[in-house]
Scaffold this motif. Structure first.
Motif, PDB file in Angstrom:
ATOM      1  N   GLU A 221       0.858  -1.181   0.000  1.00 49.01           N
ATOM      2  CA  GLU A 221       0.000   0.000   0.000  1.00 49.01           C
ATOM      3  C   GLU A 221       0.889   1.225   0.000  1.00 49.01           C
ATOM      4  OE1 GLU A 221      -3.292   1.760   2.993  1.00 49.01           O
ATOM      5  OE2 GLU A 221      -3.842  -0.054   1.902  1.00 49.01           O
ATOM      6  N   ILE A 222       0.837   1.979  -1.093  1.00 53.12           N
ATOM      7  CA  ILE A 222       1.709   3.138  -1.268  1.00 53.12           C
ATOM      8  C   ILE A 222       0.865   4.392  -1.169  1.00 53.12           C
ATOM      9  CG2 ILE A 222       3.359   4.272  -2.784  1.00 53.12           C
ATOM     10  CD1 ILE A 222       3.816   1.588  -4.137  1.00 53.12           C
ATOM     11  N   ASN A 223       1.281   5.291  -0.284  1.00 55.34           N
ATOM     12  CA  ASN A 223       0.550   6.533  -0.093  1.00 55.34           C
ATOM     13  C   ASN A 223       0.778   7.447  -1.294  1.00 55.34           C
ATOM     14  OD1 ASN A 223      -0.371   9.108   0.852  1.00 55.34           O
ATOM     15  ND2 ASN A 223      -0.180   8.314   2.943  1.00 55.34           N
ATOM     16  N   LYS A 224      -0.305   7.917  -1.915  1.00 57.20           N
ATOM     17  CA  LYS A 224      -0.188   8.782  -3.094  1.00 57.20           C
ATOM     18  C   LYS A 224       0.532  10.089  -2.760  1.00 57.20           C
ATOM     19  CE  LYS A 224      -4.223   7.087  -5.633  1.00 57.20           C
ATOM     20  NZ  LYS A 224      -5.556   7.437  -6.210  1.00 57.20           N
ATOM     21  N   LYS A 225       0.413  10.532  -1.500  1.00 52.74           N
ATOM     22  CA  LYS A 225       1.078  11.787  -1.137  1.00 52.74           C
ATOM     23  C   LYS A 225       2.601  11.623  -1.142  1.00 52.74           C
ATOM     24  CE  LYS A 225      -2.515  14.309   1.293  1.00 52.74           C
ATOM     25  NZ  LYS A 225      -2.854  15.136   2.478  1.00 52.74           N
ATOM     26  N   ILE A 226       3.047  10.416  -0.851  1.00 53.11           N
ATOM     27  CA  ILE A 226       4.485  10.155  -0.958  1.00 53.11           C
ATOM     28  C   ILE A 226       4.914  10.311  -2.411  1.00 53.11           C
ATOM     29  CG2 ILE A 226       6.252   8.352  -0.819  1.00 53.11           C
ATOM     30  CD1 ILE A 226       5.685   9.346   1.877  1.00 53.11           C
ATOM     31  N   LEU A 227       4.127   9.741  -3.330  1.00 52.97           N
ATOM     32  CA  LEU A 227       4.460   9.841  -4.758  1.00 52.97           C
ATOM     33  C   LEU A 227       4.391  11.291  -5.221  1.00 52.97           C
ATOM     34  CD1 LEU A 227       2.520   6.739  -6.181  1.00 52.97           C
ATOM     35  CD2 LEU A 227       4.890   6.870  -5.403  1.00 52.97           C
ATOM     36  N   ASP A 228       3.385  12.030  -4.740  1.00 55.61           N
ATOM     37  CA  ASP A 228       3.277  13.442  -5.111  1.00 55.61           C
ATOM     38  C   ASP A 228       4.495  14.221  -4.625  1.00 55.61           C
ATOM     39  OD1 ASP A 228       0.843  12.931  -6.275  1.00 55.61           O
ATOM     40  OD2 ASP A 228      -0.339  13.579  -4.536  1.00 55.61           O
ATOM     41  N   PHE A 229       4.955  13.912  -3.422  1.00 54.28           N
ATOM     42  CA  PHE A 229       6.132  14.571  -2.864  1.00 54.28           C
ATOM     43  C   PHE A 229       7.373  14.252  -3.709  1.00 54.28           C
ATOM     44  CE2 PHE A 229       9.932  14.543  -0.257  1.00 54.28           C
ATOM     45  CZ  PHE A 229       9.860  15.740   0.431  1.00 54.28           C
ATOM     46  N   VAL A 230       7.536  12.975  -4.049  1.00 49.55           N
ATOM     47  CA  VAL A 230       8.688  12.544  -4.844  1.00 49.55           C
ATOM     48  C   VAL A 230       8.683  13.223  -6.211  1.00 49.55           C
ATOM     49  CG1 VAL A 230       9.688  10.549  -6.049  1.00 49.55           C
ATOM     50  CG2 VAL A 230       8.979  10.343  -3.662  1.00 49.55           C
ATOM     51  N   ALA A 231       7.496  13.293  -6.835  1.00 45.21           N
ATOM     52  CA  ALA A 231       7.395  13.893  -8.165  1.00 45.21           C
ATOM     53  C   ALA A 231       7.619  15.400  -8.104  1.00 45.21           C
ATOM     54  CB  ALA A 231       6.030  13.576  -8.767  1.00 45.21           C
ATOM     55  N   LYS A 232       7.001  16.066  -7.129  1.00 45.44           N
ATOM     56  CA  LYS A 232       7.104  17.513  -7.038  1.00 45.44           C
ATOM     57  C   LYS A 232       8.524  17.961  -6.722  1.00 45.44           C
ATOM     58  CE  LYS A 232       5.080  21.484  -4.617  1.00 45.44           C
ATOM     59  NZ  LYS A 232       4.089  21.912  -3.597  1.00 45.44           N
ATOM     60  N   LYS A 233       9.185  17.276  -5.791  1.00 46.40           N
ATOM     61  CA  LYS A 233      10.532  17.658  -5.359  1.00 46.40           C
ATOM     62  C   LYS A 233      11.616  17.029  -6.222  1.00 46.40           C
ATOM     63  CE  LYS A 233       9.077  19.779  -1.550  1.00 46.40           C
ATOM     64  NZ  LYS A 233       9.276  21.225  -1.295  1.00 46.40           N
ATOM     65  N   ASN A 234      11.224  16.056  -7.071  1.00 45.33           N
ATOM     66  CA  ASN A 234      12.215  15.280  -7.846  1.00 45.33           C
ATOM     67  C   ASN A 234      13.286  14.716  -6.911  1.00 45.33           C
ATOM     68  OD1 ASN A 234      13.355  14.067 -10.074  1.00 45.33           O
ATOM     69  ND2 ASN A 234      14.565  15.868 -10.643  1.00 45.33           N
ATOM     70  N   GLN A 235      12.805  14.067  -5.852  1.00 43.47           N
ATOM     71  CA  GLN A 235      13.696  13.515  -4.841  1.00 43.47           C
ATOM     72  C   GLN A 235      13.351  12.055  -4.583  1.00 43.47           C
ATOM     73  OE1 GLN A 235      13.228  15.991  -1.381  1.00 43.47           O
ATOM     74  NE2 GLN A 235      14.630  17.567  -2.131  1.00 43.47           N
ATOM     75  N   GLY A 236      14.378  11.286  -4.265  1.00 49.13           N
ATOM     76  CA  GLY A 236      14.156   9.952  -3.761  1.00 49.13           C
ATOM     77  C   GLY A 236      14.017  10.009  -2.261  1.00 49.13           C
ATOM     78  N   VAL A 237      13.152   9.161  -1.690  1.00 52.16           N
ATOM     79  CA  VAL A 237      12.903   9.235  -0.251  1.00 52.16           C
ATOM     80  C   VAL A 237      13.087   7.865   0.390  1.00 52.16           C
ATOM     81  CG1 VAL A 237      11.329  11.191  -0.455  1.00 52.16           C
ATOM     82  CG2 VAL A 237      10.412   8.869  -0.533  1.00 52.16           C
ATOM     83  N   LEU A 238      13.509   7.923   1.641  1.00 49.44           N
ATOM     84  CA  LEU A 238      13.579   6.746   2.504  1.00 49.44           C
ATOM     85  C   LEU A 238      12.520   6.945   3.574  1.00 49.44           C
ATOM     86  CD1 LEU A 238      14.916   4.154   3.547  1.00 49.44           C
ATOM     87  CD2 LEU A 238      16.627   5.576   4.686  1.00 49.44           C
ATOM     88  N   THR A 239      11.560   6.037   3.642  1.00 51.12           N
ATOM     89  CA  THR A 239      10.431   6.201   4.555  1.00 51.12           C
ATOM     90  C   THR A 239      10.296   4.990   5.460  1.00 51.12           C
ATOM     91  OG1 THR A 239       8.749   5.136   3.169  1.00 51.12           O
ATOM     92  CG2 THR A 239       9.232   7.451   2.723  1.00 51.12           C
ATOM     93  N   THR A 240       9.617   5.212   6.589  1.00 48.74           N
ATOM     94  CA  THR A 240       9.278   4.110   7.486  1.00 48.74           C
ATOM     95  C   THR A 240       8.030   4.467   8.258  1.00 48.74           C
ATOM     96  OG1 THR A 240      10.033   2.724   9.315  1.00 48.74           O
ATOM     97  CG2 THR A 240      10.766   5.006   9.324  1.00 48.74           C
ATOM     98  N   ASP A 241       7.280   3.455   8.655  1.00 51.52           N
ATOM     99  CA  ASP A 241       6.113   3.695   9.500  1.00 51.52           C
ATOM    100  C   ASP A 241       6.471   3.510  10.967  1.00 51.52           C
ATOM    101  OD1 ASP A 241       6.488   1.014   9.548  1.00 51.52           O
ATOM    102  OD2 ASP A 241       4.403   0.469   9.217  1.00 51.52           O
ATOM    103  N   ALA A 242       7.775   3.307  11.249  1.00 54.23           N
ATOM    104  CA  ALA A 242       8.219   3.091  12.625  1.00 54.23           C
ATOM    105  C   ALA A 242       8.993   4.308  13.110  1.00 54.23           C
ATOM    106  CB  ALA A 242       9.102   1.856  12.711  1.00 54.23           C
ATOM    107  N   GLU A 243       8.664   4.794  14.291  1.00 54.49           N
ATOM    108  CA  GLU A 243       9.410   5.873  14.908  1.00 54.49           C
ATOM    109  C   GLU A 243      10.331   5.271  15.952  1.00 54.49           C
ATOM    110  OE1 GLU A 243       6.369   8.235  16.524  1.00 54.49           O
ATOM    111  OE2 GLU A 243       5.543   8.852  14.587  1.00 54.49           O
TER     112      GLU A 243
END
Length: 572
Positions: A221-243
């Motif tokens: 399950e991929i959050n569309k806002k993550i994709l929007d962020f990646v596309a808008k910033k033209n950045q690769g991201v490292l994400t986690t659901d764990a703090e």
């Protein structure tokens, strides 16, 4: 499943599955498991054998050799995506494990931010600009042993990505290969390629892969806002659901196992004109129940994220190229289909117009009781219906691939049937058919029905090229384990500038009287028999067509006996 895919040559598009138990032979003899219609390969050209190390290909002392990735080899272990060239034919060896490939749509969900997923940007623990994927170093102090180790690994990954993507023109295969390369390089549980519509911005899953060691998993399950962020910033991201802290109850929607959390990398596929999609990979991390308060430690790293950005850029360029190639291929195919339909409609119109004229002549003759006119009209109908019938048979023969149905029969009889069929036409034009059977030539295995059609087309072509008083000579000889049939005429000959096009569909030198399909069909049939047709001609001195095929006197696997069919019925 391990397979060979023909990407160049007369058999382009064919696939052959390789068995792990049997020895697979490659050649133009019908007994080969990989049967190729290519006159430049040997009857048994090479073998592929399954071993503990993998599939090994061995050249069987072929005349023109076996080449792997353009290097001549005698024996070699095959790797997935190796290109095998034999004669004029190129095949791709594909051993991608199907166990890791599943339905894309069912395994990738795109979701908006929700109560379960929370704020998407708060989950981004690192972001790297795409332009920083391959950084430059201005001073030697930054060139450490660690840097050199990463540099060597990076060059290896980029090199193999570039090589693999340059060989693949099908988008589906391209994205699966990209995921395979990523899984070979980084330890991931699941991964997918997502494509983005450049007009609507809609994102759709294009390829999915999971680790061979992952027994069960729910969809990503991929959050569309993550994709929007990646596309808008033209950045690769490292994400986690764990703090840091207690993460045993942190979930990323339905895309996780309920005993773990998700760590993921997502990179934009930046092409020449914009972002064409995304590459996403993740790991499902199981919590240590004894140390739930231990700070969370990521498994993915910044160098891996930068490398994913570089691979994603290569994948974007290759996707653009593959899309362009697919568009060009489709346009060429549509143009070819349109041209083919135009040519067929042209020939059919001419013949139907002739039928209509003859029908009107018969009708007027009946109305006026002029039986001479009726007879003239009726005599014109017969050859026209024969032309339409022959055109339809030739179109069927040319349009569909067909393995020869080999039976033990007499080539002398087959040629004799052709002479019997065409002799009335030749005599009407004042042309002599000179046929002398070779009584020493013993029966061989061949497809009598299709070879009859090939000979009929070639001999009729010779008759059409002749004038009153000409002779068409037909001879059968045996030489170097080949059956050779020569059709020689003393007609007007062929313009040297047109010899190169006579085997192209609908390219005729006969004007309105020819269809341009007979000779291409004849060549296709001979190549299906692992043979070919050669032509020599000179203006004013006639032409010679030489049809040849290997002699088969032993019984092939798919051979039938002569009693299985009536040759006269097939040739009428």
């Amino acid at each position: 499943m391990t397979k060979l895919l023909v990407i160049k040559g007369a058999d382009r598009g064919k696939q052959f599955e390789l068995s792990e138990d049997d020895l697979t032979s490659i050649g133009r003899d019908p007994r080969n498991a990989v049967l190729l219609v290519d006159p430049e390969i040997s009857r048994v050209h090479a073998y592929i054998k399954s071993t503990d190390k993998g599939f090994i290909i061995s050249d069987k002392d072929s005349a023109n050799g076996t080449f792997i990735n353009d290097q001549k080899v005698h024996k070699r272990l095959l790797e997935s995506r190796d290109m095998i060239r034999v004669g004029q034919t190129t095949l791709i060896f594909d051993s991608s494990p199907l166990g890791s490939l599943v339905d894309v749509q069912s395994m990738v969900n795109l979701a908006s931010a929700s109560r379960e997923t929370g704020d998407s940007e708060s989950k981004i623990i690192e972001a790297v600009n795409a332009k920083a994927a391959l950084p430059t170093y201005d001073d030697d102090s930054q060139i450490t042993d660690s840097f050199l180790d990463h540099l060597e690994e990076n060059i290896h990954v980029i090199y193999h990505t570039a090589i693999a993507t340059s060989r693949i023109t099908k988008i589906e295969e391209l994205h699966q290969k990209i995921l395979q390369l990523i899984f070979d390089w980084v330890k991931a549980d699941r991964g997918c390629v997502l494509l983005r519509d450049d007009v609507t911005g809609e994102v759709t899953p294009a390829a999915y892969r999971q680790s061979d060691f992952l027994e069960d998993t729910e969809p990503i399950e991929i959050n569309k806002k993550i994709l929007d962020f990646v596309a808008k910033k033209n950045q690769g991201v490292l994400t986690t659901d764990a703090e840091s802290g207690d993460f045993s109850n942190k979930l990323s929607g339905s895309g996780t196992r309920k005993t773990g959390c998700i760590e993921a990398m997502c990179a934009p596929m930046q092409g020449r004109m914009g972002i064409v999609g995304f590459i996403y990979v993740d790991r499902i991390i199981q919590p240590n129940t004894k140390r739930q308060k231990t700070p969370f430690t990521t498994h993915f790293s910044t160098p891996q994220l930068k490398m994913l950005l570089a691979v994603a850029h290569q994948a974007a360029l290759a996707t653009e190229n593959a899309s362009y190639y697919a568009s060009m291929t489709q346009n060429a195919q549509l143009a070819a289909v349109g041209e083919t339909f135009t040519q067929i409609a042209h020939h059919m119109r001419n013949m139907l117009q002739g039928l209509d004229d003859s029908k009107n002549r018969v009708r007027l003759g009946i109305e006026k009781n002029d039986w001479q006119k009726v007879g003239e009209g009726w005599r014109e109908i017969d050859p026209l219906t024969s032309r339409i019938y022959n055109l339809s048979l030739n179109l069927l023969s040319f349009s569909r691939p067909r393995d020869p149905q080999l039976i033990l029969d007499s080539l002398n009889d087959c040629i004799g049937d052709v002479i019997t069929k065409l002799e009335p036409l030749a005599l009407a034009k004042g042309i002599k058919l000179d046929w002398e059977p070779n009584l020493k030539f013993r029966p061989v295995f061949f497809d009598a029905e299709s070879l009859y059609r090939a000979l009929l087309n070639v001999v009729q072509n010779a008759v059409d090229a002749c004038q009153l008083g000409c002779v068409v000579k037909i001879r059968l000889v045996e030489s170097d384990e080949k059956a050779i049939i020569s059709v020689i005429d003393d007609g007007e000959g062929i313009d040297p500038r047109k010899i190169s096009i006579i085997f192209k569909p609908f390219a005729t030198t006969k004007g309105e009287s020819g269809t341009g399909i007979g000779l291409p069909v004849a060549r296709k049939i001979m190549q299906e028999h692992s043979g070919d047709i050669k032509v020599s001609s000179a203006l004013g001195h006639g032409s010679q067509f030489t049809l040849w095929m290997p002699i088969r006197r032993s019984r092939p696997k798919n051979a039938r006996t002569a009693a299985d069919t009536s040759m006269q019925k097939k040739r009428n």
